[in-house]
Motif scaffolding. Structure first.
Motif, PDB file in Angstrom:
ATOM      1  N   UNK A 294       0.809  -1.210   0.000  1.00 53.16           N
ATOM      2  CA  UNK A 294       0.000   0.000   0.000  1.00 53.16           C
ATOM      3  C   UNK A 294       0.842   1.259   0.000  1.00 53.16           C
ATOM      4  N   UNK A 295       0.253   2.331  -0.540  1.00 54.86           N
ATOM      5  CA  UNK A 295       0.861   3.660  -0.462  1.00 54.86           C
ATOM      6  C   UNK A 295      -0.185   4.596   0.126  1.00 54.86           C
ATOM      7  N   UNK A 296       0.138   5.159   1.290  1.00 55.70           N
ATOM      8  CA  UNK A 296      -0.765   6.068   1.988  1.00 55.70           C
ATOM      9  C   UNK A 296      -0.169   7.468   1.972  1.00 55.70           C
ATOM     10  N   UNK A 297      -1.046   8.454   1.891  1.00 57.38           N
ATOM     11  CA  UNK A 297      -0.586   9.835   1.922  1.00 57.38           C
ATOM     12  C   UNK A 297      -1.759  10.779   1.789  1.00 57.38           C
ATOM     13  N   UNK A 298      -1.589  11.985   2.294  1.00 57.46           N
ATOM     14  CA  UNK A 298      -2.625  12.993   2.172  1.00 57.46           C
ATOM     15  C   UNK A 298      -2.656  13.532   0.741  1.00 57.46           C
ATOM     16  N   UNK A 299      -3.698  14.283   0.423  1.00 57.77           N
ATOM     17  CA  UNK A 299      -3.781  14.920  -0.890  1.00 57.77           C
ATOM     18  C   UNK A 299      -2.528  15.769  -1.122  1.00 57.77           C
ATOM     19  N   UNK A 300      -1.925  15.630  -2.297  1.00 59.81           N
ATOM     20  CA  UNK A 300      -0.730  16.394  -2.618  1.00 59.81           C
ATOM     21  C   UNK A 300       0.555  15.751  -2.161  1.00 59.81           C
ATOM     22  N   UNK A 480       4.307   5.125   3.573  1.00 60.51           N
ATOM     23  CA  UNK A 480       3.639   6.415   3.729  1.00 60.51           C
ATOM     24  C   UNK A 480       4.442   7.490   3.006  1.00 60.51           C
ATOM     25  N   UNK A 481       3.710   8.407   2.375  1.00 65.54           N
ATOM     26  CA  UNK A 481       4.302   9.508   1.625  1.00 65.54           C
ATOM     27  C   UNK A 481       3.862  10.836   2.229  1.00 65.54           C
ATOM     28  N   UNK A 482       4.771  11.796   2.260  1.00 60.02           N
ATOM     29  CA  UNK A 482       4.442  13.164   2.647  1.00 60.02           C
ATOM     30  C   UNK A 482       5.353  14.094   1.861  1.00 60.02           C
ATOM     31  N   UNK A 483       4.750  15.067   1.163  1.00 61.00           N
ATOM     32  CA  UNK A 483       5.517  16.033   0.378  1.00 61.00           C
ATOM     33  C   UNK A 483       6.478  15.356  -0.583  1.00 61.00           C
ATOM     34  N   UNK A 505       2.096  12.718   8.110  1.00 65.54           N
ATOM     35  CA  UNK A 505       2.270  14.146   8.379  1.00 65.54           C
ATOM     36  C   UNK A 505       3.699  14.484   8.793  1.00 65.54           C
ATOM     37  N   UNK A 506       4.628  13.511   8.634  1.00 71.83           N
ATOM     38  CA  UNK A 506       6.026  13.763   8.925  1.00 71.83           C
ATOM     39  C   UNK A 506       6.700  14.429   7.739  1.00 71.83           C
ATOM     40  N   UNK A 507       7.781  15.139   7.991  1.00 73.49           N
ATOM     41  CA  UNK A 507       8.517  15.780   6.904  1.00 73.49           C
ATOM     42  C   UNK A 507       9.917  15.207   6.738  1.00 73.49           C
ATOM     43  N   UNK A 508      10.196  14.103   7.413  1.00 74.90           N
ATOM     44  CA  UNK A 508      11.482  13.445   7.212  1.00 74.90           C
ATOM     45  C   UNK A 508      11.274  11.939   7.295  1.00 74.90           C
ATOM     46  N   UNK A 509      12.210  11.196   6.762  1.00 77.59           N
ATOM     47  CA  UNK A 509      12.029   9.756   6.623  1.00 77.59           C
ATOM     48  C   UNK A 509      12.099   9.051   7.968  1.00 77.59           C
TER      49      UNK A 509
END
Length: 512
Positions: A294-300, A480-483, A505-509
């Motif tokens: 799976x790949x999870x992430x917010x819009x964008x 999980x993906x963010x930005x 909602x994290x900005x680093x790995x």
């Protein structure tokens, strides 16, 4: 019966060869949120098109009583003159017109000499936008708004028509969790103002959270109307009415038996097609045979952008990184090359990019691999029909013929046609982007069963979804993906919705 604002009595609607509605009846109380639930093709949207005049008086049997009086609508203007306004799932906004122009289109604010009074239009639009909680300049072109804000513009437009009964057809189907919650809060405020709402939705968690009453329709007939106020009606109870049986589990069981690595992406980066910014930034991931990742992430977050760029670089520019299929580095700079290397991508927008809606099932199924059916440059029509018929049987596509136009099928059956098209390419890895968006729980279960059948046959599946329960129910591992960056990798046995949301909602790995 003063508390009843709408009655639809014994509504029957037929199309050539098909009875869409058979003696459907419902009653809606004044000032309530009344949900209508049913599987794809059950007749929900058809019933609302009858109510709103899209299907005019004379094209159906039965009676509509609104505010205590029989009504006869020859078109949408007639229903709107009574205060009945419908917002369809496919938003009817003109993208290059401003918000104010869209709100008052066909209902213009006119001044001296019949000319449009733009100051008045923009001022009135600003008031309407404030009433729905949208803080945008009325002169902003609609194309610059996200889908959630466009939905609010549609509601503001309905309020400009002095709406008394607002019909919303799958209003949150294309929205993320935040926009969905905002929209549901708005519906509660409209209820407090005395506006009656009819809500068609496949998201049963939203129905149980907001509806006062729920009418269930199955196979074009009314099954029952449930009172929701007691809180005793749970999702499983609605599902039983919709499908005529209990679903033992939302997600079918599957044994985990991953095999060899099928796809690996290393240090993958993609720039926005028109802006100087990275939308995918150094992503690395892998998926094995017999595994759902799976790949999870917010819009964008970059989920779709990642998938499309891997699939023949069909999104973005300056795509960099390494792509391996079964341990061998490959070049997939075009969609044809990606297909040739055993990669298939089921788009999140089946109507725009996944199907030719004005063509039949047969040609849609064969479209991605016509070369398999060609002899000396000519497609073998008989073999094409055989392939489509096999897909119809194996995928349980509900249609009378493979010659039926795809645009006439329900959303769940359209999604099965998209899957059939890509399975005909015999892929090693199948990327599914929001594969159950806008379809009912019964059709979802069928698609989940198809996915399990694929991985049992040794295929590798990447599942992108905005619904965290779906990822938890179907996947073996979740990235999980963010930005545009990978922020975590979690075995599903260790994952929870809260933990995934924290990673999203994290900005680093953070790799777990």
């Amino acid at each position: 019966m003063d508390d009843i604002i709408l009655e639809m009595r014994r509504i029957t609607k037929t199309f050539p060869g098909v009875t869409a509605l058979q003696d459907v009846s419902l009653a809606v109380r004044r000032g309530e949120i009344h949900a209508i639930c049913g599987e794809n093709g059950a007749g929900k949207s058809t019933l609302m098109k009858v109510l709103s005049g899209v299907h005019p008086t004379g094209s159906y049997d039965g009676e509509i009583v609104f505010d205590g009086r029989p009504v006869h609508f020859r078109g949408i203007r007639d229903s709107e003159s009574h205060g009945i306004v419908i917002i369809h799932q496919e938003l009817a906004l003109v993208p290059h017109l401003s918000i104010a122009e869209n709100i008052f289109l066909g209902n213009e604010r006119r001044g001296l000499g019949g000319l449009i009074d733009w100051n008045r239009a923009n001022a009135d639009a600003a008031d309407l936008l404030a009433s729905v909680g949208l803080h945008e300049n009325p002169v902003t072109p609609v194309i610059q708004l996200g889908v959630g804000k466009q939905q609010l513009v549609e509601i503001a437009k309905a309020l400009s028509k002095k709406v008394r009964l607002l019909i919303l057809d799958e209003p949150t189907a294309a929205l993320n969790d935040v926009d969905s919650a905002h929209l549901l809060d708005l519906l509660r405020r409209l209820r407090e103002r005395g506006i009656t709402c009819i809500l068609i939705s496949h998201k049963l968690n939203e129905v149980t959270a907001i509806a006062d009453s729920t009418t269930v329709i199955r196979d074009g007939r009314t099954v029952e109307t449930l009172a929701m106020a007691s809180g005793a009606v749970v999702q499983e109870r609605i599902i039983r009415g919709m499908v005529g049986r209990d679903l033992d589990s939302f997600y079918p069981d599957r044994a985990l038996s991953p095999g060899e690595e099928v796809l690996r992406i290393e240090n993958w980066s993609v720039r926005h097609p028109t802006q100087d910014r990275l939308v995918v930034d150094g992503v690395s991931l892998d998926v094995r045979a017999g595994e759902v990742v799976g790949i999870a992430g917010l819009m964008g977050a970059g989920r779709t952008e990642l998938a499309m760029s891997v699939f023949g670089r069909s999104y973005g520019r300056d795509v960099r990184g390494r792509l391996f299929v079964r341990g061998r580095e490959v070049r997939a700079h075009t969609v044809a090359q990606a297909i040739g290397h055993g990669i298939a991508y089921v788009t999140e927008d089946r109507k725009r990019f996944g199907l030719n809606l004005i063509d039949d099932v047969r040609r849609n199924v064969s479209a991605a691999a016509l070369g398999r059916l060609a002899r000396l440059g000519w497609v073998n029509g008989n073999e094409e029909i055989e392939v489509a018929e096999r897909s119809r049987r194996e995928m349980n596509i509900k249609t009378t013929s493979v010659m039926a136009v795809v645009g006439k099928l329900s959303g769940g059956n359209q999604q099965k046609v998209v899957l059939s098209k890509w399975l005909f390419t015999s892929p090693d890895v199948l990327i599914l982007d929001e594969p159950t968006r806008g379809i009912d729980v019964g059709a979802k279960f069928e698609i989940y069963t198809i996915v399990n059948r694929l991985v049992a046959a040794g295929k590798a599946v990447i599942l992108i979804s905005s619904e965290l329960p779906e990822l938890l129910g179907m996947c073996d591992r979740i990235y999980t993906l963010a930005a545009g960056r990978i922020t975590g990798q979690v075995p599903v046995a260790e994952a929870t919705q809260e933990y995934l949301m924290d990673l999203m909602t994290k900005d680093k790995e953070r790799v777990g």
